[in-house]
Design an enzyme around this catalytic site. Structure first.
Site, PDB file in Angstrom:
ATOM      1  N   GLU A  51       0.826  -1.207   0.000  1.00 38.22           N
ATOM      2  CA  GLU A  51       0.000   0.000   0.000  1.00 38.22           C
ATOM      3  C   GLU A  51       0.862   1.259   0.000  1.00 38.22           C
ATOM      4  O   GLU A  51       0.525   2.250  -0.654  1.00 38.22           O
ATOM      5  CB  GLU A  51      -0.945  -0.002   1.206  1.00 38.22           C
ATOM      6  CG  GLU A  51      -2.067  -1.031   1.105  1.00 38.22           C
ATOM      7  CD  GLU A  51      -3.014  -0.774  -0.055  1.00 38.22           C
ATOM      8  OE1 GLU A  51      -3.076   0.371  -0.539  1.00 38.22           O
ATOM      9  OE2 GLU A  51      -3.696  -1.730  -0.485  1.00 38.22           O
ATOM     10  N   THR A  57       1.248   5.506  -7.561  1.00 37.09           N
ATOM     11  CA  THR A  57       2.044   4.685  -8.456  1.00 37.09           C
ATOM     12  C   THR A  57       1.169   3.532  -8.953  1.00 37.09           C
ATOM     13  O   THR A  57       0.229   3.133  -8.290  1.00 37.09           O
ATOM     14  CB  THR A  57       3.288   4.130  -7.731  1.00 37.09           C
ATOM     15  OG1 THR A  57       3.924   5.174  -7.003  1.00 37.09           O
ATOM     16  CG2 THR A  57       4.293   3.556  -8.714  1.00 37.09           C
ATOM     17  N   TYR A  96       8.298   9.783  -5.311  1.00 40.44           N
ATOM     18  CA  TYR A  96       7.717  10.221  -4.036  1.00 40.44           C
ATOM     19  C   TYR A  96       8.530   9.657  -2.862  1.00 40.44           C
ATOM     20  O   TYR A  96       8.076   8.825  -2.085  1.00 40.44           O
ATOM     21  CB  TYR A  96       6.244   9.819  -3.942  1.00 40.44           C
ATOM     22  CG  TYR A  96       5.402  10.435  -5.031  1.00 40.44           C
ATOM     23  CD1 TYR A  96       4.925  11.734  -4.898  1.00 40.44           C
ATOM     24  CD2 TYR A  96       5.124   9.735  -6.196  1.00 40.44           C
ATOM     25  CE1 TYR A  96       4.174  12.322  -5.911  1.00 40.44           C
ATOM     26  CE2 TYR A  96       4.376  10.312  -7.209  1.00 40.44           C
ATOM     27  CZ  TYR A  96       3.902  11.615  -7.060  1.00 40.44           C
ATOM     28  OH  TYR A  96       3.167  12.186  -8.070  1.00 40.44           O
ATOM     29  N   TYR A 134      -6.232   6.530   4.394  1.00 44.00           N
ATOM     30  CA  TYR A 134      -6.442   5.500   3.369  1.00 44.00           C
ATOM     31  C   TYR A 134      -5.639   4.241   3.674  1.00 44.00           C
ATOM     32  O   TYR A 134      -6.174   3.127   3.676  1.00 44.00           O
ATOM     33  CB  TYR A 134      -6.075   6.012   1.968  1.00 44.00           C
ATOM     34  CG  TYR A 134      -5.971   4.864   1.004  1.00 44.00           C
ATOM     35  CD1 TYR A 134      -7.117   4.253   0.503  1.00 44.00           C
ATOM     36  CD2 TYR A 134      -4.728   4.309   0.676  1.00 44.00           C
ATOM     37  CE1 TYR A 134      -7.037   3.147  -0.313  1.00 44.00           C
ATOM     38  CE2 TYR A 134      -4.640   3.199  -0.143  1.00 44.00           C
ATOM     39  CZ  TYR A 134      -5.794   2.623  -0.640  1.00 44.00           C
ATOM     40  OH  TYR A 134      -5.715   1.517  -1.427  1.00 44.00           O
ATOM     41  N   ASP A 152      -9.511   4.458  -2.804  1.00 46.56           N
ATOM     42  CA  ASP A 152      -8.444   4.984  -3.655  1.00 46.56           C
ATOM     43  C   ASP A 152      -9.081   5.582  -4.915  1.00 46.56           C
ATOM     44  O   ASP A 152     -10.299   5.734  -4.995  1.00 46.56           O
ATOM     45  CB  ASP A 152      -7.426   3.892  -3.986  1.00 46.56           C
ATOM     46  CG  ASP A 152      -8.004   2.785  -4.863  1.00 46.56           C
ATOM     47  OD1 ASP A 152      -9.233   2.794  -5.149  1.00 46.56           O
ATOM     48  OD2 ASP A 152      -7.231   1.902  -5.285  1.00 46.56           O
ATOM     49  N   CYS A 211     -19.236  -1.635 -19.181  1.00 44.01           N
ATOM     50  CA  CYS A 211     -20.475  -1.688 -18.393  1.00 44.01           C
ATOM     51  C   CYS A 211     -21.250  -2.986 -18.613  1.00 44.01           C
ATOM     52  O   CYS A 211     -21.938  -3.468 -17.707  1.00 44.01           O
ATOM     53  CB  CYS A 211     -21.361  -0.498 -18.732  1.00 44.01           C
ATOM     54  SG  CYS A 211     -20.614   1.114 -18.346  1.00 44.01           S
ATOM     55  N   CYS A 214     -20.209  -5.602 -16.037  1.00 45.07           N
ATOM     56  CA  CYS A 214     -20.024  -5.135 -14.662  1.00 45.07           C
ATOM     57  C   CYS A 214     -21.062  -5.768 -13.738  1.00 45.07           C
ATOM     58  O   CYS A 214     -22.258  -5.777 -14.061  1.00 45.07           O
ATOM     59  CB  CYS A 214     -20.142  -3.608 -14.621  1.00 45.07           C
ATOM     60  SG  CYS A 214     -20.037  -2.927 -12.942  1.00 45.07           S
ATOM     61  N   CYS A 220     -26.296   0.941 -11.404  1.00 44.85           N
ATOM     62  CA  CYS A 220     -25.415   2.071 -11.683  1.00 44.85           C
ATOM     63  C   CYS A 220     -26.196   3.223 -12.308  1.00 44.85           C
ATOM     64  O   CYS A 220     -26.687   3.121 -13.443  1.00 44.85           O
ATOM     65  CB  CYS A 220     -24.290   1.643 -12.608  1.00 44.85           C
ATOM     66  SG  CYS A 220     -23.140   2.980 -12.988  1.00 44.85           S
TER      67      CYS A 220
END
Length: 356
Positions: A51, A57, A96, A134, A152, A211, A214, A220
């Site tokens: 994580e 990334t 980072y 998170y 996320d 879709c 899904c 949705c």
């Protein structure tokens, strides 16, 4: 929070059970995961490490780094005992770099003060260095099966489309997180969290979402209204400024390069790099780190950070064996130990010195 159930139907809200059934069939095989239905949970160390690496990334970029780290440092105790320079070099290219410094701080707290055991709640995890809301939620859910919402970028996109959220980012984040929390089930929350992330990564993609296949296509709202391509609504883009600097790439007669370790704080903190100027709005005045015939290469090392573009003028020089630089130290160089920007400087300098 709710318990998992059956498949979603027309007019019904999104059902976590439908997503879990889809995840059981289509879960991505990732080196830090255990497959759905496994008899044991994923190791907290591996979940935490993945994580941290995955922040800002991509999964393809992280895989080789994760495998290299866990081969070299298979436990949190092993990582805690590593030399800072070794870890920073192994992180080079992942970006980072404050994450790498916090990675070591956190590993040393867990290995030392906590006897090698990660806290099993989001609240406890947030007390550790470098772990924000998170990451705490993700580790708590995936490693300890706590019913924590994990949000996320992939999950934000799924929530924005499921509920047709038309508020632009970042203002929409609060509603996205609230919706994600409402959907998080008490049954198998770790698998559910990974399932929503997989859905966003493989089906509910930024462009051309699939879709038709899904598991949440019926409930949705964006699909029903034809707005899925417009969700989430992005924040207005701001123009990035350009900063300028100088990098001095000096090579000694024996092939050693003049390098320095950057200050711990700031961009590329703690990483190996070239002596050079500060990065400013206007080109800086020359300030070579050693007396030599520094010459221009005529090529800039260009790099884009989150908030600005950078242009580094690259100057090179051949230095004698007795050179005593005011900054830096001479050492053999493996370009893989450098962050991406500094690798660009090396490529320019090496090409220029080959032509001498």
């Amino acid at each position: 929070m709710r318990d998992g159930g059956g498949a979603s139907g027309p007019g019904e809200g999104p059902d976590p059970g439908a997503l879990l059934a889809w995840y059981d069939r289509h879960a991505r095989a990732l080196p830090w995961r255990v497959p759905p239905g496994a008899a044991h949970r994923a190791e907290p160390y591996r979940v935490w490490l993945s994580e941290i690496m995955l922040q800002q990334t991509t999964v393809p970029a992280v895989k080789p780094y994760f495998e290299a780290f866990t081969t070299r440092w298979p436990t949190v105790e092993a990582l805690a005992a590593a030399q800072d320079a070794e870890v920073m070099a192994a992180w080079a290219g992942l970006g980072y770099y404050a994450r790498a410094r916090n990675l070591l701080k956190c590993a040393r707290v867990v290995a030392g003060e906590r006897g090698g055991r990660f806290p099993d709640s989001a609240e406890g995890l947030r007390e550790l260095p470098g772990i924000g809301p998170y990451t705490a939620g993700a580790v708590a859910a995936i490693a300890f099966d706590r019913p924590e919402p994990v949000v996320d970028g992939n999950v934000e996109r799924v929530m924005a489309r499921l509920y047709d959220i038309d508020e632009p980012l970042p203002g929409a984040k609060a509603e996205m997180k609230a919706r994600a929390a409402e959907l998080t089930p008490r049954a198998r929350p770790g698998d559910y969290a990974q399932g929503v992330m997989d859905l966003g990564a493989t089906i509910c993609t930024p462009r051309s979402p699939a879709c038709g296949i899904c598991p949440w296509r019926e409930p949705c709202l964006a699909r029903a209204r034809g707005t899925q391509a417009e969700r989430p609504v992005p924040a207005p883009k701001k123009a990035k400024p350009t900063r300028h600097g100088i990098a001095y790439a000096g090579r000694r007669e024996d092939g050693a390069w003049l390098l320095e370790t950057r200050p711990d704080k700031g961009l590329l903190g703690g990483m190996l790099g070239w002596p050079g100027s500060d990065w400013a709005d206007a080109p800086p005045e020359p300030a070579p780190p050693a007396e030599a015939e520094w010459r221009e290469t005529g090529v800039e090392a260009r790099h884009t950070f989150t908030h600005f573009h950078l242009r580094l003028e690259v100057l090179v020089a051949e230095l004698p064996m007795g050179a005593e630089p005011a900054r830096g130290r001479f050492q053999p160089l493996n370009p893989k130990d450098l962050p991406t920007l500094m690798r660009k400087v090396h490529a320019i300098a090496a090409a220029a010195l080959r032509h001498d």
